[in-house]
Scaffold this active site. Structure first.
Site, PDB file in Angstrom:
ATOM      1  N   TYR A 143       0.615  -1.359  -0.050  1.00  0.00           N
ATOM      2  CA  TYR A 143       0.190  -0.195   0.155  1.00  0.00           C
ATOM      3  C   TYR A 143       0.835   1.433  -0.111  1.00  0.00           C
ATOM      4  O   TYR A 143       0.560   2.184  -0.368  1.00  0.00           O
ATOM      5  CB  TYR A 143      -0.655  -0.175   1.066  1.00  0.00           C
ATOM      6  CG  TYR A 143      -1.634  -0.884   1.386  1.00  0.00           C
ATOM      7  CD1 TYR A 143      -2.221  -2.116   0.819  1.00  0.00           C
ATOM      8  CD2 TYR A 143      -3.274   0.071   1.206  1.00  0.00           C
ATOM      9  CE1 TYR A 143      -3.889  -2.133   0.413  1.00  0.00           C
ATOM     10  CE2 TYR A 143      -4.497  -0.979   0.968  1.00  0.00           C
ATOM     11  CZ  TYR A 143      -4.568  -1.800   0.861  1.00  0.00           C
ATOM     12  OH  TYR A 143      -5.882  -2.307   0.559  1.00  0.00           O
ATOM     13  N   LYS A 193       2.512 -15.534   3.147  1.00  0.00           N
ATOM     14  CA  LYS A 193       2.507 -16.451   2.039  1.00  0.00           C
ATOM     15  C   LYS A 193       4.430 -16.459   1.897  1.00  0.00           C
ATOM     16  O   LYS A 193       4.765 -16.375   0.969  1.00  0.00           O
ATOM     17  CB  LYS A 193       2.834 -15.927   0.734  1.00  0.00           C
ATOM     18  CG  LYS A 193       2.130 -16.188  -0.383  1.00  0.00           C
ATOM     19  CD  LYS A 193       1.090 -17.236  -0.539  1.00  0.00           C
ATOM     20  CE  LYS A 193       1.656 -18.062  -2.242  1.00  0.00           C
ATOM     21  NZ  LYS A 193       0.350 -18.989  -2.120  1.00  0.00           N
ATOM     22  N   ASP A 225      -3.240 -18.168   1.035  1.00  0.00           N
ATOM     23  CA  ASP A 225      -4.786 -19.500   0.788  1.00  0.00           C
ATOM     24  C   ASP A 225      -5.515 -20.114   0.803  1.00  0.00           C
ATOM     25  O   ASP A 225      -6.746 -20.113   1.346  1.00  0.00           O
ATOM     26  CB  ASP A 225      -3.747 -19.988  -0.510  1.00  0.00           C
ATOM     27  CG  ASP A 225      -2.671 -20.268  -0.794  1.00  0.00           C
ATOM     28  OD1 ASP A 225      -1.694 -20.240   0.716  1.00  0.00           O
ATOM     29  OD2 ASP A 225      -2.276 -21.299  -1.381  1.00  0.00           O
ATOM     30  N   ASP A 249      -6.408  -6.914   3.970  1.00  0.00           N
ATOM     31  CA  ASP A 249      -7.629  -6.205   3.139  1.00  0.00           C
ATOM     32  C   ASP A 249      -8.738  -7.420   2.695  1.00  0.00           C
ATOM     33  O   ASP A 249     -10.113  -6.507   3.346  1.00  0.00           O
ATOM     34  CB  ASP A 249      -7.079  -4.961   2.098  1.00  0.00           C
ATOM     35  CG  ASP A 249      -8.331  -4.347   1.055  1.00  0.00           C
ATOM     36  OD1 ASP A 249      -9.357  -4.077   2.028  1.00  0.00           O
ATOM     37  OD2 ASP A 249      -8.087  -4.474   0.768  1.00  0.00           O
ATOM     38  N   ASP A 253     -12.841  -8.680   4.316  1.00  0.00           N
ATOM     39  CA  ASP A 253     -14.025  -8.862   3.213  1.00  0.00           C
ATOM     40  C   ASP A 253     -14.302  -9.927   3.632  1.00  0.00           C
ATOM     41  O   ASP A 253     -15.812 -10.019   4.241  1.00  0.00           O
ATOM     42  CB  ASP A 253     -13.835  -8.036   2.541  1.00  0.00           C
ATOM     43  CG  ASP A 253     -13.996  -6.386   2.201  1.00  0.00           C
ATOM     44  OD1 ASP A 253     -13.784  -5.922   3.032  1.00  0.00           O
ATOM     45  OD2 ASP A 253     -14.502  -6.393   1.048  1.00  0.00           O
TER      46      ASP A 253
END
Ligand code: IPM
Ligand code: MG
Length: 361
Positions: A143, A193, A225, A249, A253
């Site tokens: 970001y 990851k 994942d 982020d 959600d």
């Protein structure tokens, strides 16, 4: 307590939900003898309309002069990706996070008892309950990394976004997660990851050092994942999840959806010293703005988080949460959380009923 709260009402349904949250703040202040002063701060698309930029000069300073910040929502199609960056509400959001040093974003995903049937997962899964806390790193990673876009000789235009993390950044968010887990069910799942990314391998090694210090907390590494899959398979297994900015982020959600209504979920963004910022997880919902249809609960629960994390007033936070649960248990619903055909109330009526519960408690 005497305190000063900055109000960023923002765009879309922001002003309506902030109104109800302020009414709840005042009801709590009356009940427990606090004095609260409010300072309006202009930021977001409304600021672009009023003064030409979404993050007017002095916004951070105004917020820093307060003890906490309450934000409704910013954004809308009117100030879309085709607009210059200084006019876009998202730019303001990222700037305020950075300027206030709000590196820890806490996003609880809780299936409230009265809402168990809203959970879109299998009944057996919902019955086990969901009460997880997403701890998202908020001021680093891709970001805020260097961006580039340039012409190549043979591949057309190329673009890059740099993802960088330092040990210091990882350690401070890690500590937040472990401290929170101690106050909850004592488990941290760190999401990365590490099978691909160097930043993730560093992330993991810093977390493993912290594990030594917080040996009373259960710990696991989860690949991002797999985590996305586990959140829909069995969200009840998670207590505190800690992860970098972009993974957080996306996963937050997802986690919000498994609870059945994004209209119920609050969030807190906190740093080491500056005022914390509290806001609902949902966006500005321009399609229903100004129609008394929005659900104010996420913003009201954000006020509960403010009492807990900024003011350390736990009784006040508990009262707000209990009042929300009581109103939901009475079957009161705004349109977003109602079954088809069910009777619903508007934003203001939902706020009023919650205040009534607070007074009666
Ligand atoms: C969020 C939002 C923001 C983010 C956007 C609006 C910049 O999606 O708070 O999760 O990506 O952080
Ligand atoms: Mg998001």
């Amino acid at each position: 307590m005497n305190c000063k709260i900055a109000l960023i009402r923002g765009d879309g349904i922001g002003p309506e939900v902030v109104n109800e949250a302020v009414n709840v703040l005042n009801a709590i202040a009356d009940k427990y003898g606090h004095r609260i002063e409010y300072v309006d701060v202009l930021m977001g698309g409304c600021a672009t309309d009023a003064v030409g930029v979404s993050y007017p000069e002095g916004t951070a300073e105004k917020c820093k002069s307060c003890d906490a910040v309450l934000l409704g929502a910013v954004g809308g199609p009117k100030w879309g990706a085709d607009k210059p960056s200084e006019q876009r509400p998202e730019t303001a959001l990222l700037a305020i996070r950075k300027d206030l040093g709000l590196y820890a974003n806490l996003r609880p995903a809780v299936l409230r008892p009265a809402m168990a049937d809203a959970c879109p997962l299998k009944k057996e899964t919902a019955e086990k309950g969901i009460d997880l806390m997403m701890v998202r790193e908020l001021t680093g990673g891709v970001y805020f990394g260097k961006r580039n876009k340039y012409q190549t000789e043979d591949r057309g235009i190329e673009a890059t976004d740099l993802m960088a993390y330092s040990e210091k950044e990882i350690e401070r968010i890690g500590r937040r997660a472990f401290e929170l887990a101690r106050l909850r069910r004592g488990k941290v799942s760190s999401v990365d990851k590490a099978n691909v990314l160097e930043t993730s391998r560093l992330w993991r090694s810093v977390m493993h050092k912290l594990v030594q210090e917080y040996s009373d907390v259960a710990y696991e590494d989860v690949l991002v994942d797999n985590c996305a899959m586990q959140i829909v398979r069995e969200p009840g297994q998670f207590d505190v999840l800690v992860t970098e900015n972009m993974f957080g982020d996306i996963l937050s959600d997802e986690a919000s959806m498994v609870t059945g209504s994004i209209g119920l979920l609050p969030s807190a963004s906190i740093g080491d010293s500056a005022p914390g910022l509290y806001e609902p997880i949902h966006g500005s919902a321009p399609d229903i703005a100004g129609q008394d249809k929005a659900n104010p609960i996420a913003t009201i629960l954000s006020v509960a988080m403010m009492f807990r994390y900024s003011f350390h007033l736990f009784r006040e936070a508990d009262t707000i949460e209990a009042a929300v649960d009581a109103v939901l248990a009475d079957g009161v619903r705004t349109p977003d959380i109602a079954h088809p055909g069910e009777k619903t109330v508007g934003t203001r009526e939902m706020g009023r009923l919650i205040r009534e519960k607070i007074k009666a408690m």
